[in-house]
Scaffold this motif. Structure first.
Motif, PDB file in Angstrom:
ATOM      1  N   GLN A 207      -6.533  -6.994   2.415  1.00 34.44           N
ATOM      2  CA  GLN A 207      -6.953  -5.871   1.571  1.00 34.44           C
ATOM      3  C   GLN A 207      -8.376  -5.401   1.866  1.00 34.44           C
ATOM      4  N   LYS A 218      -4.493   9.493   1.100  1.00 29.29           N
ATOM      5  CA  LYS A 218      -3.522   8.677   0.359  1.00 29.29           C
ATOM      6  C   LYS A 218      -3.347   7.285   0.956  1.00 29.29           C
ATOM      7  N   ARG A 220      -5.370   5.234   1.718  1.00 27.25           N
ATOM      8  CA  ARG A 220      -6.313   4.226   1.218  1.00 27.25           C
ATOM      9  C   ARG A 220      -5.639   3.214   0.292  1.00 27.25           C
ATOM     10  N   ASP A 221      -4.533   3.598  -0.298  1.00 26.33           N
ATOM     11  CA  ASP A 221      -3.884   2.740  -1.297  1.00 26.33           C
ATOM     12  C   ASP A 221      -3.039   1.662  -0.609  1.00 26.33           C
ATOM     13  N   ASP A 223      -1.588  -1.068  -1.751  1.00 29.76           N
ATOM     14  CA  ASP A 223      -0.357  -1.515  -2.409  1.00 29.76           C
ATOM     15  C   ASP A 223       0.762  -0.485  -2.267  1.00 29.76           C
ATOM     16  N   TYR A 224       0.401   0.786  -2.303  1.00 26.17           N
ATOM     17  CA  TYR A 224       1.432   1.831  -2.168  1.00 26.17           C
ATOM     18  C   TYR A 224       2.088   1.731  -0.790  1.00 26.17           C
TER      19      TYR A 224
END
Ligand code: SAM
Ligand code: SF4
Length: 477
Positions: A207, A218, A220-221, A223-224
Motif C-alpha cells: 500500500q 482514480k 490512487r485507490d 483497495d478499489y
C-alpha cells in the motif's frame, strides 16, 4: 491477519481488501528453510499441489546456488508435465492512450504533456486488425489508458468490432482486455460482448509503495483496484488476469502478493486467475522510478520459476518488454503465453511508415526489447521444439473459468490442448508461413502426432489437418 475466505465474500457487501503487509513480511522474515524443506516444497509442487505463503516465502528466500538450481529445474519439469511444450501466441492492440491517472512509471501519465494522445477510430481499428490478421494473429489483447471515454460500452463496441473483422482466412477468435477496473455492471457489459480474459495488474501489492507511485486519478485507490476482479467475478466474468509491475517494491513481497491474490480468488470463487503477468519496468517517457527495487535478470528468472511452482495451474504471460535472450531463457521455467510481432505505438500495425526497430516514446507506453515479427518468433519456437498455438477452443466451447478442467480431467492436455495447438499451427503454416518455416513446422507436427498416440484419435487429427490443407478453417476438439 490469517486468511479466512468466508470473511471476504459476504453477500451484498462490498469486497474487503485481502492484502496485509504485516502478514506478508511475517512470512518473509521467517527463519530460512533447510535444504530438505526446500526439496520437499519443490516435490509438493511437482505433485501438482498449490503452495501456501509460507512455502513460497521459503523459496523466495533461498539463495544457495545449488538450491536455486533445483528450484529452476523443478519449474522446468513442472511446466513440461502440466503444459507440455505449447506456447500460446497473442498481440497487444493499443486502442487509446488518454489517461487521467498519474502513475510515475508510465508514458501515458497525465503529467506527460509531451505524450501524443491518440484514440483509434473504428476505421483505424479495422485497419489494425486486418494488418494483424495478415500476419496470422488470432488472439488480441486490447489495451486502454484510464479515461471516461473508455467506458464499458465503448470497450464492448470495440470488442464486437474486432470480432467482425475478417481478412482472407484471418479472423480474431479471442479478444482479451487490459483496461481500468470497472463496477460490477461494467464487467457485465464487457462480458456480454464476448471478451476472453480481463486483466488488471495491481502494480504493487504494498500500500505505501502504491501510494508513492500513483500520484493522481482514480487509480490512487489501492483497495478499489485490489477488489476489481472480485467485482468481475460477481458479474459472472470468471476469466481474469492478475499481475504485478516488478521494480516498484521488493520482488519477494510482490511474489507473495500475487500468490495471496490467487488464493483469495480460488477460495472465494472456486476459480483462480486464468493468467499471471510479471512485467518488469522498462524505459518510458517521464519515467520516475527509484532504481532501488529494479529486478536483476537472475532474480527475474528465479521469481518466474517460483511463481510456476507456487501456482502450477495458472497461465503465465511473458511479454516483449523482455529481450529475445531473456524470453528464451525464462520461457522454459513456466511461461505459457507470449506476444509476437508487438507494436505499441497507436495505429502502428497498419502504418507501414512506423519503423519496427525505433520506438518514439512520446507515442508509446514504454520501450520493448523484443521487436521481432510473429513469423520470426514462430520460427524460433518451432526450432526449439515448442508448439506455437493459437488455440481458443476452451473459451469458444464455454470451458472458461473452469480452466482447471484442462488439468483435472486426466489426459485433457493430450486429448485436446496439443491436438488443438497442432491444428492452429497447421492453419498458420498453410496461410502465412514462408516455405522454409513451413517445412520445419510440418516436421514438428509429425513428431508431435506420434506422441499423441493412445491419447487422441491420431487419424482423426490427421483427417482434420488434411481438411485444413484443403481450405477448411477453425477446427478444434
Ligand atoms: N490503464 C490501465 C491500467 O492502468 O490498469 C491499463 C494498464 S497499462 C496500459 C498496462 C500495464 O503496463 C500496466 O498495468 C503496467 O503494469 C504496465 N506498465 C506501465 N508502465 C510500464 C513501464 N514503464 N514498463 C513496463 N510496464 C509498464
Ligand atoms: Fe487452453 Fe483450452 Fe486450448 Fe487447452 S484447449 S490450450 S485449455 S484454450
Amino acid at each position: 491477519m490469517k486468511f479466512k475466505p468466508e470473511e471476504y465474500r459476504i453477500k451484498d457487501e462490498p469486497m474487503k481488501p485481502f492484502i496485509d503487509p504485516e502478514e506478508i513480511w511475517e512470512y518473509l522474515n521467517q527463519a530460512p528453510a533447510t535444504a530438505e524443506q526446500i526439496k520437499a516444497i519443490i516435490q509438493k509442487s511437482l505433485d501438482k499441489n498449490r503452495l501456501n505463503l509460507q512455502e513460497v516465502s521459503a523459496l523466495v528466500n533461498t539463495t544457495d546456488p545449488a538450491l536455486v538450481a533445483e528450484i529452476l529445474e523443478g519449474a522446468r519439469e513442472l511446466k513440461k508435465r502440466v503444459y507440455g511444450n505449447r506456447i500460446v501466441l497473442f498481440a497487444p492492440l493499443y486502442i487509446g492512450n488518454k489517461c487521467t491517472n498519474n502513475c510515475r512509471y508510465c508514458g501515458f501519465r497525465t503529467s506527460n504533456k509531451e505524450a501524443e494522445r491518440v484514440t483509434l477510430n473504428d476505421a483505424e481499428i479495422v485497419a489494425a486488425v486486418e494488418a494483424l490478421e495478415e500476419t496470422g494473429q488470432k488472439r488480441l489483447i486490447l489495451v486502454y489508458g484510464e479515461h471516461p471515454l473508455y467506458s464499458p460500452e465503448y470497450i464492448a463496441n470495440n470488442v464486437k468490432l474486432v470480432y467482425g473483422v475478417k481478412k482472407d482466412n484471418g479472423e480474431i477468435r479471442r479478444v482479451n482486455i487490459n483496461a481500468a477496473p470497472m463496477e460490477i455492471e461494467g464487467f457485465r457489459i464487457v462480458k456480454e460482448a464476448g471478451i476472453g480474459t480481463y486483466q488488471v495488474f495491481q502494480e504493487t501489492y504494498n500500500q505505501d509503495a502504491y501510494a508513492a507511485y500513483h500520484l493522481g486519478g482514480k487509480k490512487r485507490d489501492f483497495d478499489y483496484r485490489l477488489t476489481s476482479l472480485d467485482r468481475a467475478q460477481e458479474a459472472g466474468l470468471d476469466d481474469v488476469g492478475i499481475g504485478a509491475l516488478f521494480g516498484l517494491y521488493d520482488w519477494r513481497y510482490e511474489v507473495l502478493g500475487l500468490v495471496r491474490h490467487t488464493n483469495h480468488l480460488e477460495a472465494c470463487y472456486n476459480v483462480g486467475p486464468h493468467t499471471i503477468s510479471f512485467p518488469r519496468i522498462q524505459a518510458a517517457s517521464e519515467l520516475d522510478v527509484d532504481p532501488k527495487y529494479l529486478v536483476s535478470d537472475a532474480d527475474f528468472v528465479k521469481l518466474v520459476a517460483i511463481l510456476r511452482l507456487a501456482v502450477p495451474y495458472t497461465g503465465m504471460i511473458l511479454t516483449a518488454r523482455e529481450s529475445q535472450q531473456i524470453r528464451r531463457d525464462v520461457m522454459q521455467f513456466g511461461v505459457s503465453q507470449i506476444d509476437g510481432g508487438t507494436k505499441l505505438e497507436l495505429g502502428a500495425y497498419a502504418d507501414k511508415e512506423v519503423p519496427d526497430d525505433n520506438q518514439d516514446l512520446k507515442k508509446e507506453q514504454f520501450k520493448i526489447n523484443d521487436n521481432r515479427s510473429l513469423a520470426e518468433i514462430i520460427e524460433e519456437l518451432v526450432e526449439n521444439e515448442y508448439i506455437p498455438s493459437f488455440c481458443t477452443a476452451c473459451y469458444r466451447l464455454g470451458r472458461t473459468g473452469e480452466h482447471f478442467m484442462e488439468f483435472s480431467v486426466p489426459g485433457f492436455i493430450k486429448r485436446y490442448c496439443t491436438p488443438n495447438a497442432l491444428l492452429t499451427l497447421a492453419e498458420y503454416l498453410v496461410d502465412y508461413a514462408k516455405p522454409e518455416v513451413a517445412k520445419k513446422g510440418w516436421a514438428l507436427i509429425e513428431r508431435e502426432l506420434l506422441l499423441l498416440d493412445g491419447h487422441q484419435d491420431v487419424e482423426e487429427v490427421r483427417r482434420r489437418i488434411e481438411k485444413i490443407k484443403a481450405g477448411t478453417r477453425d477446427l478444434y476438439f
